[in-house]
Design an enzyme around this catalytic site. Structure first.
Site: not given
Ligand SMILES: [Mg+2]
Length: 297
Positions: A175, A218
């Site tokens: 992430d 993301e």
């Protein structure tokens, strides 16, 4: 524009020159063969868009030639229009039986010949367009449009295949740290740039057989086939380090970004979502203990 080729197979030189005169244009090229055998050879070599084929020829006749062309993998999809002197329904029927797409009768009416050829050329072009479109659709269905990485659904299918084949594999879930503040500070285009940049870094470092996906906003999920978790941890660390060193440039700004990763070996005896939860938890642990690190599940 691409120039199309029509292969004209007719044993009469006069007929050939009449047809050539009628059809040839800047975007349409005519090649000629005077026997069935030569026509077949040229069809394989030239892959014409369309074949005009005389029925009555010395030696191999049009029906026989057509049969051979339709059996050959390389030429079977080329539409064939028969050139016929006999308009009786039996010979026309026989033409369609051996695979003809259409026929034109001698003597030719120039406009009719042009119109029939045009229709079949257009058909074949539409088919080609459709094929390209289908391939693009397939690509769209399995990839993420921004990063061109696989999407989550395709990734899950792939790991399911690995489980079925009894292949061991490890997973890394990354992430991007402070992604929101990158977007807020430099704008959403900068955010997109980070995501595509990370994809490039991953692709560059990982092996051909590794499966990289854009898991969510993301988040990136990576599958490393035939790799135990200790080795996967090293790979994750390498990726993390490379990303942290990378200098992103967007408009007049230069900035760095970091990623946090969770790593786990996939346990085939557990359902997929349990495996995902495990790795999610490792990632969460990394996030809450300062980010820019990799955590083993
Ligand atoms: Mg003839």
């Amino acid at each position: 524009m691409e120039r199309d080729t029509i292969l004209l197979v007719d044993d009469s030189e006069i007929i050939c020159s009449i047809i050539k005169d009628i059809l040839e244009s800047p975007d349409l090229h005519i090649e000629i063969a005077h026997t069935g055998e030569k026509g077949i050879r040229m069809a394989r070599e030239l892959r014409p868009t369309l074949i005009l084929l005389d029925i009555i020829m010395y030696g191999m006749d049009g029906y026989e030639t057509c049969k051979i062309l339709k059996k050959d993998e390389e030429t079977k999809d080329i539409p064939i229009i028969f050139i016929t002197g006999n308009n009786d329904s039996n010979s026309l029927l026989k033409g369609f039986e051996v695979g003809a797409a259409d026929y034109v009768s001698k003597p030719f009416i120039a406009e009719e010949l042009k119109a029939r050829v045009k229709v079949h050329m257009q058909n074949i072009k539409n088919q080609r367009k459709l094929q390209i479109l289908m391939e693009e659709l397939r690509e769209l269905a399995i990839t993420d449009s921004l990063t061109k990485l696989y999407n989550r659904r395709y990734f899950l299918d792939k790991i399911n295949d690995l489980v079925k084949m009894d292949t061991i594999f490890s997973l890394i879930l990354f992430d991007v740290d402070y992604f929101k503040s990158i977007n807020d500070t430099y704008g959403h285009n900068a955010g997109d740039l980070v995501l595509t940049g990370l994809s490039q870094i991953f692709k560059l470092i990982l092996r051909e057989e590794d499966i990289i996906s854009r898991w969510g906003g993301e988040e990136f999920m990576i599958c490393l086939p035939n790799m135990a978790v200790e080795e996967a941890f090293k790979v994750a660390e390498k990726l993390r380090l490379e990303v942290s060193k990378f200098e992103f440039q967007y408009e007049d700004n230069t900035f760095h970004c970091t990623i946090t990763g969770g790593i786990a070996e996939y346990e085939a005896k557990l359902p997929v979502d349990r495996n995902i939860t495990k790795i999610d938890f490792a990632l969460y642990t990394g996030k809450s203990s300062g980010k820019n690190c990799c955590i083993l599940a």
